[in-house]
Design a protein around this motif. Structure first.
Motif, short mmCIF file in Angstrom:
data_model
loop_
_atom_site.label_atom_id
_atom_site.label_comp_id
_atom_site.label_asym_id
_atom_site.label_seq_id
_atom_site.Cartn_x
_atom_site.Cartn_y
_atom_site.Cartn_z
N GLY A 1 36.91 4.16 45.64
CA GLY A 1 36.55 4.74 44.35
C GLY A 1 37.66 4.63 43.32
N ARG A 2 38.90 4.74 43.76
CA ARG A 2 40.02 4.63 42.83
C ARG A 2 40.05 3.23 42.19
N THR A 3 39.77 2.20 42.99
CA THR A 3 39.76 0.83 42.46
C THR A 3 38.63 0.64 41.45
N VAL A 4 37.46 1.27 41.70
CA VAL A 4 36.36 1.19 40.75
C VAL A 4 36.78 1.77 39.40
N ARG A 5 37.45 2.91 39.44
CA ARG A 5 37.90 3.53 38.18
C ARG A 5 38.92 2.64 37.48
N ALA B 1 23.55 -6.53 35.47
CA ALA B 1 22.29 -6.70 36.21
C ALA B 1 21.62 -5.37 36.52
N GLN B 2 22.42 -4.32 36.74
CA GLN B 2 21.85 -3.04 37.15
C GLN B 2 22.66 -1.89 36.56
N PRO B 3 22.40 -1.52 35.32
CA PRO B 3 23.14 -0.43 34.68
C PRO B 3 22.92 0.89 35.42
N GLY B 4 23.93 1.75 35.38
CA GLY B 4 23.79 3.08 35.96
C GLY B 4 24.23 3.19 37.40
N LEU B 5 24.85 2.17 37.95
CA LEU B 5 25.34 2.27 39.32
C LEU B 5 26.44 3.32 39.40
N THR B 6 26.41 4.15 40.43
CA THR B 6 27.42 5.20 40.59
C THR B 6 28.71 4.60 41.14
N GLY B 7 29.77 5.41 41.10
CA GLY B 7 31.05 4.96 41.65
C GLY B 7 30.95 4.55 43.11
#
Length: 319
Positions: free
Chosen positions: A24-28, A7-13
């Motif tokens: 942030g670790r879970t996002v990675r 839906a929204q490319p380019g979202l940061t961590g």
């Protein structure tokens, strides 16, 4: 995470972590999991960096047949009403269906109503359900062949206002141009459906569910029943579903009126209400109630006899 990136490319961590309520670790770790599944997630550093799917990547369509798609959607609708899942699950399924099937399935979802409580039931002919859903959403008239409860086959033009699931059966409510009235049709009695190049306007505020429930309560069964229940109106409404009959406030309680094909079943229903009642009509129902009372009395007497014999044997053994 995949939904967000589509839906929204380019979202940061940090943005993904906040949306997903994780660190942030879970996002990675999520990004690595998607890559392992064959979804090409790209992480870019810098001021304009962020996570995005590789250009040109799209989820493949979910290749379901019409029957499979309707079964899945109906199951999710029932599950959502019972609190087992959420509407988001259904939205995800619809998003990956082929465009044409997605439109037809959405039409069914938007025009389908349930009487409470919803329960699993086998859908009717899938083509009929999809055609009626499309016609109801687009306000397009259909021509159907229909078999009445008497077994007569007829052809009629019909303006479907909605589809309703009640007690395991499927119905459509709408304007029947053969009779000139709003009628309820059972989907399993429809032989064929043809869309016509004619459009209609549904009555303002029309409720297909209320119409189906009210109509089923007045089905022309053999016997007209009128019983005075010695309870309050609210209590009676909790014990007797609206589809069974009509409840009217009365100085001495509640007047219950309905039609019935079998009076022995009506006698059992009245006995199960757990309240005093007076049968106004028909006389045959009084006879069925008395017969049921005698059967219950005999059963109770037989039970007392067995218990009494058992007590006597125990007493004799003690001596």
């Amino acid at each position: 995470m995949l939904e967000l990136l589509q839906a929204q490319p380019g979202l940061t961590g940090p943005e993904l972590a906040k949306r997903l309520d994780v660190d942030g670790r879970t996002v990675r770790r999520y990004a690595g999991t998607l890559a392992d599944l064959g979804v090409p997630v790209q992480a870019e550093r810098g001021r304009y960096g962020g996570y995005r799917l590789l250009p040109g990547y799209k989820l493949p369509p979910l290749m379901l047949t019409d029957d499979e798609a309707v079964a899945v959607v109906f199951g999710l609708l029932v599950a959502a009403r019972q609190g087992v899942t959420t509407p988001l699950a259904l939205a995800k399924i619809e998003r990956v269906l082929p465009a044409k099937l997605r439109e037809r399935v959405q039409a069914v979802r938007e025009t389908l109503g349930f009487t409470a409580p919803a329960r699993e039931s086998a859908p009717p002919a899938t083509g009929h359900l999809l055609a009626l859903g499309e016609a109801a959403r687009s306000h397009r008239r259909v021509r159907v062949t229909y078999r009445s409860w008497r077994g007569d086959d007829t052809e009629r033009d019909f303006d479907p206002y909605g589809v309703v699931v009640h007690n395991g059966r499927w119905y459509t409510a709408g304007h029947d141009h053969r009779s000139g009235e709003i009628r309820t049709l059972r989907l399993d009695r429809i032989g064929s459906i043809t869309s016509l190049e004619v459009y209609f306007q549904a009555p303002d505020g029309f409720d297909p569910i209320a119409h189906v429930v009210a109509g089923l309560a007045t089905v022309p069964y053999r016997h007209e029943v009128e019983v005075l229940l010695r309870i309050g109106l609210a209590d009676a409404a909790r014990r007797i579903p609206p589809v069974v009959g009509t409840l009217t406030d009365h100085p001495d309680g509640v007047l219950f009126t309905c039609r019935a094909e079998r009076l022995d079943g009506m006698a059992q229903l009245l006995a199960g209400l757990g309240c005093d009642f007076t049968v106004h009509r028909p006389d045959e129902l009084r006879a069925e109630v008395l017969a049921l009372a005698r059967r219950l009395e005999r059963a109770a007497a037989g039970r007392r006899s067995v218990v009494g014999e058992g007590c006597a044997e125990d007493h004799h053994g003690d001596q």
